[in-house]
Write a protein that holds these residues in place. Structure first.
Motif, PDB file in Angstrom:
ATOM      1  N   UNK A 299       0.832  -1.201   0.000  1.00 53.25           N
ATOM      2  CA  UNK A 299       0.000   0.000   0.000  1.00 53.25           C
ATOM      3  C   UNK A 299       0.868   1.253   0.000  1.00 53.25           C
ATOM      4  N   UNK A 300       1.926   1.241   0.814  1.00 58.97           N
ATOM      5  CA  UNK A 300       2.851   2.382   0.859  1.00 58.97           C
ATOM      6  C   UNK A 300       3.545   2.555  -0.480  1.00 58.97           C
ATOM      7  N   UNK A 301       4.002   1.451  -1.057  1.00 62.05           N
ATOM      8  CA  UNK A 301       4.698   1.528  -2.334  1.00 62.05           C
ATOM      9  C   UNK A 301       3.763   1.982  -3.450  1.00 62.05           C
ATOM     10  N   UNK A 302       2.522   1.505  -3.421  1.00 54.72           N
ATOM     11  CA  UNK A 302       1.552   1.950  -4.423  1.00 54.72           C
ATOM     12  C   UNK A 302       1.338   3.460  -4.338  1.00 54.72           C
ATOM     13  N   UNK A 303       1.260   3.961  -3.101  1.00 55.28           N
ATOM     14  CA  UNK A 303       1.087   5.403  -2.912  1.00 55.28           C
ATOM     15  C   UNK A 303       2.303   6.170  -3.423  1.00 55.28           C
ATOM     16  N   UNK A 304       3.490   5.629  -3.168  1.00 51.85           N
ATOM     17  CA  UNK A 304       4.711   6.285  -3.649  1.00 51.85           C
ATOM     18  C   UNK A 304       4.777   6.285  -5.173  1.00 51.85           C
TER      19      UNK A 304
ATOM     20  N   UNK B 225      10.537   7.781 -10.479  1.00 54.61           N
ATOM     21  CA  UNK B 225       9.521   6.764 -10.732  1.00 54.61           C
ATOM     22  C   UNK B 225      10.179   5.411 -10.989  1.00 54.61           C
ATOM     23  N   UNK B 226      11.307   5.419 -11.686  1.00 58.18           N
ATOM     24  CA  UNK B 226      12.027   4.172 -11.947  1.00 58.18           C
ATOM     25  C   UNK B 226      12.440   3.501 -10.646  1.00 58.18           C
ATOM     26  N   UNK B 227      12.898   4.295  -9.688  1.00 56.36           N
ATOM     27  CA  UNK B 227      13.360   3.747  -8.407  1.00 56.36           C
ATOM     28  C   UNK B 227      12.213   3.084  -7.644  1.00 56.36           C
ATOM     29  N   UNK B 228      11.061   3.760  -7.571  1.00 54.78           N
ATOM     30  CA  UNK B 228       9.964   3.236  -6.742  1.00 54.78           C
ATOM     31  C   UNK B 228       9.128   2.181  -7.453  1.00 54.78           C
ATOM     32  N   UNK B 229       9.142   2.173  -8.801  1.00 53.98           N
ATOM     33  CA  UNK B 229       8.252   1.260  -9.530  1.00 53.98           C
ATOM     34  C   UNK B 229       8.962   0.063 -10.134  1.00 53.98           C
ATOM     35  N   UNK B 230      10.286   0.064 -10.152  1.00 48.10           N
ATOM     36  CA  UNK B 230      10.996  -1.025 -10.813  1.00 48.10           C
ATOM     37  C   UNK B 230      10.672  -2.359 -10.138  1.00 48.10           C
ATOM     38  N   UNK B 231      10.387  -3.343 -10.947  1.00 43.64           N
ATOM     39  CA  UNK B 231      10.050  -4.660 -10.416  1.00 43.64           C
ATOM     40  C   UNK B 231       8.557  -4.933 -10.401  1.00 43.64           C
ATOM     41  N   UNK B 232       7.734  -3.882 -10.533  1.00 46.88           N
ATOM     42  CA  UNK B 232       6.302  -4.085 -10.592  1.00 46.88           C
ATOM     43  C   UNK B 232       5.921  -4.612 -11.969  1.00 46.88           C
TER      44      UNK B 232
ATOM     45  N   UNK C 189       4.816   0.985 -18.485  1.00 44.75           N
ATOM     46  CA  UNK C 189       4.692   2.357 -18.016  1.00 44.75           C
ATOM     47  C   UNK C 189       5.881   3.195 -18.457  1.00 44.75           C
ATOM     48  N   UNK C 190       7.090   2.670 -18.254  1.00 40.11           N
ATOM     49  CA  UNK C 190       8.287   3.424 -18.590  1.00 40.11           C
ATOM     50  C   UNK C 190       8.407   3.600 -20.103  1.00 40.11           C
ATOM     51  N   UNK C 191       8.064   2.584 -20.868  1.00 42.10           N
ATOM     52  CA  UNK C 191       8.117   2.713 -22.327  1.00 42.10           C
ATOM     53  C   UNK C 191       7.177   3.820 -22.807  1.00 42.10           C
ATOM     54  N   UNK C 192       6.000   3.882 -22.208  1.00 40.22           N
ATOM     55  CA  UNK C 192       5.035   4.908 -22.580  1.00 40.22           C
ATOM     56  C   UNK C 192       5.562   6.299 -22.266  1.00 40.22           C
TER      57      UNK C 192
END
Length: 225
Positions: free
Chosen positions: A114-119, A197-204, A210-213
């Motif tokens: 939940x915390x990571x989703x918010x970040x 965004x790369x730092x917090x979302x990588x691995x999802x 998302x990053x390609x877009x």
């Protein structure tokens, strides 16, 4: 249940071969022997996820000795051969301990997710806002460049009013240089937002799409510089 000592390995609860040997009244070297016999029977496709070989330091001589950690499935495989009334009681205690720790880990994972989703959402919002600001500044820069070229053309064509148009042209040149710096700053801010965004979302799971877009949208802006 409080008698059972579990730890975690790869995000799941595990028991140690030393603790299992102690609870079931067996020699640790015999428990290790039994584990390694089990491992020999597994498919030869690398390390089994049920058992993790490690080591411990003896409290008296401080030397290192082998030890295994085992998840629920590994414990079940090993304890299957343990018999006796006390063995049954310890099996039940271990099952309950695994159940409780799995519930705790699941709750922790949900909280962390939940915390990571918010970040991630915050980082996405920052990228969107940065992209919007970059587009606005780039559009204004294009307008400034057009005004500069218009004033330059008038300055070159109308000699009688050359002083007036020269001043206008100079002002437009200054505005263009200022906006070029603003656009570069906006581009840098957007790049930093994407890095965050790369730092917090990588691995999802959706990370790559998302990053390609975002990078596809960023490409035309880079060409403006």
């Amino acid at each position: 249940m409080t008698d059972i000592i579990l730890s975690t390995q790869n995000g799941e609860p595990v028991a140690s071969s030393r603790d299992v040997a102690k609870r079931f009244g067996k020699r640790h070297d015999h428990v290790i022997r039994d584990i390694e016999e089990l491992i020999k029977g597994f498919p030869k496709n690398g390390d089994t996820p049920m058992f993790f070989k490690t080591e411990y330091s003896h409290p008296q001589n401080h030397q290192k000795y082998p030890m295994y950690l085992m998840n629920r499935d590994g414990f079940s495989m090993l304890a299957m051969g343990f018999t006796g009334k006390e063995a049954v009681q310890w099996k039940l205690k271990y099952i309950e301990a695994f159940n409780q720790m799995e519930k705790q880990l699941s709750a922790q994972h949900k909280s962390q997710r939940a915390v990571q989703d918010a970040n991630i959402q915050s980082a996405i919002d920052r990228v969107i806002e940065a992209r919007k600001k970059l587009d606005e500044n780039t559009a204004f820069l294009d307008e400034c460049r057009k005004n500069r070229e218009d004033s330059k053309a008038k300055y070159m064509q109308v000699k009688a009013l050359c002083g007036e148009f020269k001043a206008i042209y100079g002002q437009n040149c200054d505005t263009v240089r200022t906006m070029e710096n603003v656009v570069r700053g906006s581009q840098s801010y957007l790049t930093n937002a994407i890095d965050s965004l790369t730092i917090v979302a990588k691995g999802y799971p959706f990370y790559a799409a998302l990053m390609n877009s975002l990078l596809d949208e960023l490409a035309p802006a880079k060409k403006e510089d």
